[in-house]
Enzyme design. Sequence first.
Site, PDB file in Angstrom:
ATOM      1  N   ASP A  10       0.844  -1.200   0.000  1.00  0.00           N
ATOM      2  CA  ASP A  10       0.000   0.000   0.000  1.00  0.00           C
ATOM      3  C   ASP A  10       0.873   1.240   0.000  1.00  0.00           C
ATOM      4  OD1 ASP A  10      -2.227  -1.555   0.248  1.00  0.00           O
ATOM      5  OD2 ASP A  10      -2.686  -1.005   2.309  1.00  0.00           O
ATOM      6  N   TYR A  59       2.124   4.662   1.756  1.00  0.00           N
ATOM      7  CA  TYR A  59       2.169   5.093   3.152  1.00  0.00           C
ATOM      8  C   TYR A  59       0.877   5.846   3.484  1.00  0.00           C
ATOM      9  CZ  TYR A  59       7.261   4.265   2.953  1.00  0.00           C
ATOM     10  OH  TYR A  59       8.517   3.707   2.814  1.00  0.00           O
ATOM     11  N   HIS A 109      10.491  -8.798   3.919  1.00  0.00           N
ATOM     12  CA  HIS A 109      10.138  -7.392   3.760  1.00  0.00           C
ATOM     13  C   HIS A 109      11.092  -6.525   4.577  1.00  0.00           C
ATOM     14  CE1 HIS A 109       7.629  -3.738   3.984  1.00  0.00           C
ATOM     15  NE2 HIS A 109       7.017  -4.199   2.913  1.00  0.00           N
TER      16      HIS A 109
END
Length: 222
Positions: free
Chosen positions: A65, A67, A188
């Site tokens: 997504d 921020y 990540h």
Amino acid sequence: MEVKIDSSWKERLASEFAAPYFKELTDFVRQEYQTETVYPPPQHLFRAFDLCPFDKVKVVILGQDPYHGTGQANGLCFAVNDGVAFPPSLQNIYKELESDLGKPLTNRSGDLSRWAEQGVLLLNATLTVRAHLAGSHQGKGWEQFTDAAIKALSEGREHLVFILWGNYAKAKGTYIDRTKHLVLESAHPSPFSAASGFFGSKPFSKANVYLAEHGETPIEWS
């Protein structure tokens, strides 16, 4: 909401723009911008595509997504505008970049447009988000659209580098033909997972080695 996007992408994704789901998506996004605080600013919605035309792509970095904090999202995954404090994931990306290159960075701008202009598509899976509500625009159609962009690159180009950080990005790797592209996967860069395989993964140098082997100019990451 008129779609304003680089012509090379508009041509490649014409069938997506004409699809019923995209009409529903644009209706939803338009309503959100009118009634809520939504990031990134609408003029930056397709910034990743505009800075990196289809035929110029060398590397794809996938985010999830935008921020959702005030003033952070600028249309490029993991990036922020100059003057905005680095979010933790971007801090960790820069730590790994310095370690990978073995030298301090000469440019510590968080904007990352300098990467995009060299052929790095900094693409979030979901292109919009409501302020302070992570994941609020997931499941509305953006994922189908960005899957189509990845598939178009996989089918229409050769010898690209796809950098997939985290399980969400790895899942989108389904559409990549690994017989003609390099796929680099790791944890990540989030503080919750960076120590579990992101640090030490050396994606930047690996990408450049692959590009050079296939006659492409490496990315100047620093």
